[in-house]
Design a protein around this motif. Structure first.
Motif, mmCIF file in Angstrom:
data_model
loop_
_atom_site.group_PDB
_atom_site.id
_atom_site.type_symbol
_atom_site.label_atom_id
_atom_site.label_comp_id
_atom_site.label_asym_id
_atom_site.label_seq_id
_atom_site.Cartn_x
_atom_site.Cartn_y
_atom_site.Cartn_z
ATOM 1 N N THR A 35 0.257 -5.873 6.565
ATOM 2 C CA THR A 35 1.685 -5.598 6.722
ATOM 3 C C THR A 35 1.950 -4.873 8.044
ATOM 4 O O THR A 35 3.040 -4.963 8.593
ATOM 5 C CB THR A 35 2.223 -4.744 5.556
ATOM 6 O OG1 THR A 35 1.522 -3.509 5.526
ATOM 7 C CG2 THR A 35 2.058 -5.447 4.236
ATOM 8 N N ALA A 36 0.921 -4.164 8.550
ATOM 9 C CA ALA A 36 1.101 -3.445 9.817
ATOM 10 C C ALA A 36 1.227 -4.425 10.978
ATOM 11 O O ALA A 36 1.930 -4.146 11.951
ATOM 12 C CB ALA A 36 -0.055 -2.488 10.056
ATOM 13 N N ARG B 216 6.618 9.103 4.183
ATOM 14 C CA ARG B 216 6.191 7.822 3.625
ATOM 15 C C ARG B 216 5.006 7.249 4.394
ATOM 16 O O ARG B 216 4.407 6.266 3.993
ATOM 17 C CB ARG B 216 7.353 6.828 3.676
ATOM 18 C CG ARG B 216 8.303 6.989 2.522
ATOM 19 C CD ARG B 216 9.501 6.117 2.716
ATOM 20 N NE ARG B 216 10.425 6.685 3.695
ATOM 21 C CZ ARG B 216 11.382 6.017 4.302
ATOM 22 N NH1 ARG B 216 11.537 4.740 4.052
ATOM 23 N NH2 ARG B 216 12.168 6.605 5.174
ATOM 24 N N THR B 217 4.692 7.849 5.543
ATOM 25 C CA THR B 217 3.612 7.345 6.384
ATOM 26 C C THR B 217 2.235 7.750 5.874
ATOM 27 O O THR B 217 1.237 7.227 6.334
ATOM 28 C CB THR B 217 3.771 7.906 7.796
ATOM 29 O OG1 THR B 217 4.033 9.305 7.681
ATOM 30 C CG2 THR B 217 4.916 7.250 8.515
ATOM 31 N N HIS C 137 -3.022 8.653 7.715
ATOM 32 C CA HIS C 137 -1.751 8.184 8.263
ATOM 33 C C HIS C 137 -1.822 6.677 8.551
ATOM 34 O O HIS C 137 -2.857 6.177 8.986
ATOM 35 C CB HIS C 137 -1.485 8.960 9.557
ATOM 36 C CG HIS C 137 -0.093 8.842 10.058
ATOM 37 N ND1 HIS C 137 0.358 7.734 10.723
ATOM 38 C CD2 HIS C 137 0.959 9.702 10.005
ATOM 39 C CE1 HIS C 137 1.617 7.914 11.052
ATOM 40 N NE2 HIS C 137 2.007 9.105 10.630
ATOM 41 N N VAL C 138 -0.706 5.977 8.305
ATOM 42 C CA VAL C 138 -0.727 4.517 8.472
ATOM 43 C C VAL C 138 -0.972 4.076 9.920
ATOM 44 O O VAL C 138 -1.336 2.922 10.142
ATOM 45 C CB VAL C 138 0.567 3.835 7.969
ATOM 46 C CG1 VAL C 138 0.692 3.926 6.474
ATOM 47 C CG2 VAL C 138 1.796 4.414 8.651
ATOM 48 N N LEU D 70 -4.020 2.099 10.843
ATOM 49 C CA LEU D 70 -4.107 0.649 10.677
ATOM 50 C C LEU D 70 -4.097 -0.031 12.039
ATOM 51 O O LEU D 70 -4.622 -1.134 12.188
ATOM 52 C CB LEU D 70 -2.940 0.135 9.826
ATOM 53 C CG LEU D 70 -2.857 0.696 8.402
ATOM 54 C CD1 LEU D 70 -1.555 0.276 7.746
ATOM 55 C CD2 LEU D 70 -4.037 0.211 7.585
ATOM 56 N N GLY E 299 -0.037 1.090 -0.831
ATOM 57 C CA GLY E 299 0.639 1.280 0.446
ATOM 58 C C GLY E 299 0.301 0.222 1.479
ATOM 59 O O GLY E 299 -0.349 -0.785 1.184
ATOM 60 N N PRO E 300 0.747 0.461 2.721
ATOM 61 C CA PRO E 300 0.579 -0.536 3.781
ATOM 62 C C PRO E 300 -0.899 -0.860 4.060
ATOM 63 O O PRO E 300 -1.781 -0.042 3.820
ATOM 64 C CB PRO E 300 1.207 0.149 4.994
ATOM 65 C CG PRO E 300 2.117 1.165 4.448
ATOM 66 C CD PRO E 300 1.500 1.625 3.180
ATOM 67 N N THR E 301 -1.128 -2.077 4.533
ATOM 68 C CA THR E 301 -2.470 -2.498 4.935
ATOM 69 C C THR E 301 -2.389 -3.007 6.371
ATOM 70 O O THR E 301 -1.302 -3.100 6.942
ATOM 71 C CB THR E 301 -2.979 -3.640 4.049
ATOM 72 O OG1 THR E 301 -2.114 -4.766 4.258
ATOM 73 C CG2 THR E 301 -2.965 -3.252 2.582
#
Lengths: 312, 230
Positions: free
Chosen positions: A211-212, A139-140, A301-302, A305, A206-208
């Motif tokens: 949210t990180a 999910r990353t 990969h998140v 961020l 997905g994450p930004t």
């Protein structure tokens, strides 16, 4: 992601090897174009084993501590990587048994031989699924976290397997019209499915950075990442490809994996030229190699961020 | 028990003392050493369990610097453990601490791919994955005084921006802090359910900087500075 050659070769070659074995089993099971003769079957299965072995050996080259590699078979209940290892090893005895059977009986299409071939083929297909799921479960990395990944792995494993099988058949004096046609259809499937994939990952989601960090109502900007030079995280995950370069590589990929093999296979269908079949096989493997390289470099990969990216 | 950390982003001054204390303790701890690569060379690098980033949030004049320490979050849904093929990564049932058994790790990097928080770093020399142990070799050590049975980063923090405790106990220091200060998890949408929580900066009225009448003393000082040559 860092495009490690060892990992690229793993899915590139073992995927082609498993696809090849699955197609050998299918062709002999259904007696397509009269089935493969003993020599053609032997060479195809040997090539499949060589491809799978290249993949497996290069995957161990990626390990930082290969002494413990044998432990990778233990956690098959939870880890797709362990499942992949288990099925890849399980593939060998069945493929090898089929080879031994042909050596002693010279009858690749006898029922007992077909059972071994089919089991090897099915195990190979399961292994391709496990390889896809290794990436698709993360999910990353949103570019990997999609069912399109195992679907693409199937299309590419089978397309390269079919092209190599057409080459083997035609080089050893058989009719390869139907096989070349199958390879063409699979290559068209690769082109379409990969196109859908590229369209899919082109959409932001997905994450930004918000949210990180948890600051959802403000603009957030990295001032300092806290280290002067590279870390494991920046080396492993920091790779990026400028948009224009990515587009250029995709053109190269489509040229090598789709256009050239399709043209060469069309010549194979009309002229039964083994040179054209060889061109198709080499080109499709090189093209899928480029595709696998892009698959890694485009994966964001998140954790990036936390190194200043606004989104991944 | 669900052990973890609370990081107070309001009081963290970004001094990196937690990272240094962590490195000092753990380089001779259970997953030692934390190898450095060319520490005195042109481009020093190495393994750290704790890294601090610095952010600017908001637009001037309503902006603020936020210092952001990050280490392993000891997630409830620790995907790093799920994906590990060798069983080297594990999550302890009794206190939720996620650890790597150095004798089983084969260095495939897969767990670091599964971690959204960058908590895992490969040690190129030992060939194994290393990560925060929540100072497991301190917090259960009956030989040291009870108040010192805390992670090195928490003990050393000069701003008291770090708290250690049991999130399963609503009356623990960490449980209370999260409840009262609106503590939150990072990237909740990924559903890793990290144990570590972050306390947001408190909201202060902005300090006015424009249109202020200068005091007489300041005017004189300004005039003197202009007149007197250095």
């Amino acid at each position: 992601m860092h495009p490690a050659l060892a990992v690229i070769f793993l899915t590139l070659f073992s995927g082609g090897g498993f696809g090849l074995m699955a197609l050998v089993a299918t062709v002999n099971d259904l007696q397509i174009d009269g089935g493969l003769n003993p020599l053609q079957t032997t060479v195809a299965v040997l090539l499949s084993l060589v491809f799978v072995t290249i993949g497996m050996l290069s995957s161990t080259a990626h390990l930082a501590n290969p002494r413990n590699a044998w432990r990778a078979f233990t956690r098959w209940r939870t880890s797709w990587l362990a499942r992949e290892g288990v099925f890849a090893v399980l593939f060998y005895p069945f493929a090898a048994a089929y080879l031994v059977w042909i050596y002693f009986t010279g009858a690749p299409s006898a029922p007992a031989g077909l059972v071994m071939a089919s089991l090897a083929g099915v195990i190979g297909l399961i292994t391709i699924f496990c390889q896809g799921m290794i990436y698709a479960t993360l999910r990353t990395i949103r570019q990997w976290n999609t069912p399109l990944v195992p679907v693409n792995f199937y299309a590419m494993g089978l397309a390269s397997g079919a092209t190599v099988l057409a080459l083997v058949r035609i080089a050893l004096g058989g009719k390869a019209g139907f096989l070349a046609g199958t390879a063409m259809a699979l290559i068209v499937a690769v082109a379409v499915l990969k196109g859908i994939y590229y369209f899919w990952i082109g959409k932001p989601s997905g994450p930004t950075i918000h949210t990180a960090t948890g600051f959802n109502r403000f603009s957030v900007r990295l001032l300092d990442q806290g280290h002067t030079f590279g870390t494991f995280l920046t080396e492993e995950f920091g790779h990026r490809l400028p948009r224009e370069r990515a587009l250029g590589m995709k053109v190269v990929m489509y040229l090598l994996a789709v256009m050239i093999p399709l043209a060469a296979l069309a010549i194979v269908v009309t002229d039964a030229s083994s040179v054209a079949a060889a061109v198709a096989a080499v080109s499709v493997v090189a093209g899928i190699g480029v595709e696998r390289w892009l698959f890694f470099v485009e994966a964001q990969h998140v954790v990036n961020l936390y190194h200043g990216r606004q989104r991944c | 028990m669900r052990l973890g950390l609370v990081i107070d982003l309001d009081t963290c001054v970004g001094c990196h003392a937690c990272a240094v204390a962590c490195k000092e303790w753990n380089t001779s701890g259970t997953t030692a050493p934390l190898t450095d690569y060319s520490p005195y060379g042109a481009e020093p690098s190495g393994v750290w369990f704790n890294r601090i980033r610095h952010y600017e949030i908001g637009e001037y004049p309503y902006n603020k610097t936020v210092n952001f320490p990050m280490s392993c979050m000891h997630c409830e849904n620790a995907e790093c453990v799920t994906v590990c093929p060798t069983g080297a990564s594990y999550k302890r049932a009794e206190d939720g601490i996620v650890l790597v058994d150095q004798s089983k790790c084969m260095g495939c990097n897969y767990c670091s791919w599964a971690c959204p928080y960058g908590a895992r770093e490969l040690d190129r020399v030992s060939g194994t994955m290393k990560k925060c142990t929540l100072c497991i070799d301190r917090i259960y050590d009956m030989e040291i005084p009870e108040e010192e049975r805390q992670p090195a980063c928490v003990l050393t923090c000069p701003a008291h921006a770090r708290m250690f405790g049991d999130f399963d106990d609503p009356e623990s220091a960490v449980g209370r802090a999260v409840r009262e200060r609106g503590g939150y998890q990072l990237m909740p949408e990924l559903n890793y359910d990290p144990s570590n929580h972050y306390l947001p900066p408190r909201v202060h009225a902005p300090i006015p900087t424009d249109g202020l009448r200068k005091k007489a003393a300041a005017k004189v000082k300004e005039w003197v500075n202009r007149v007197v040559e250095r």
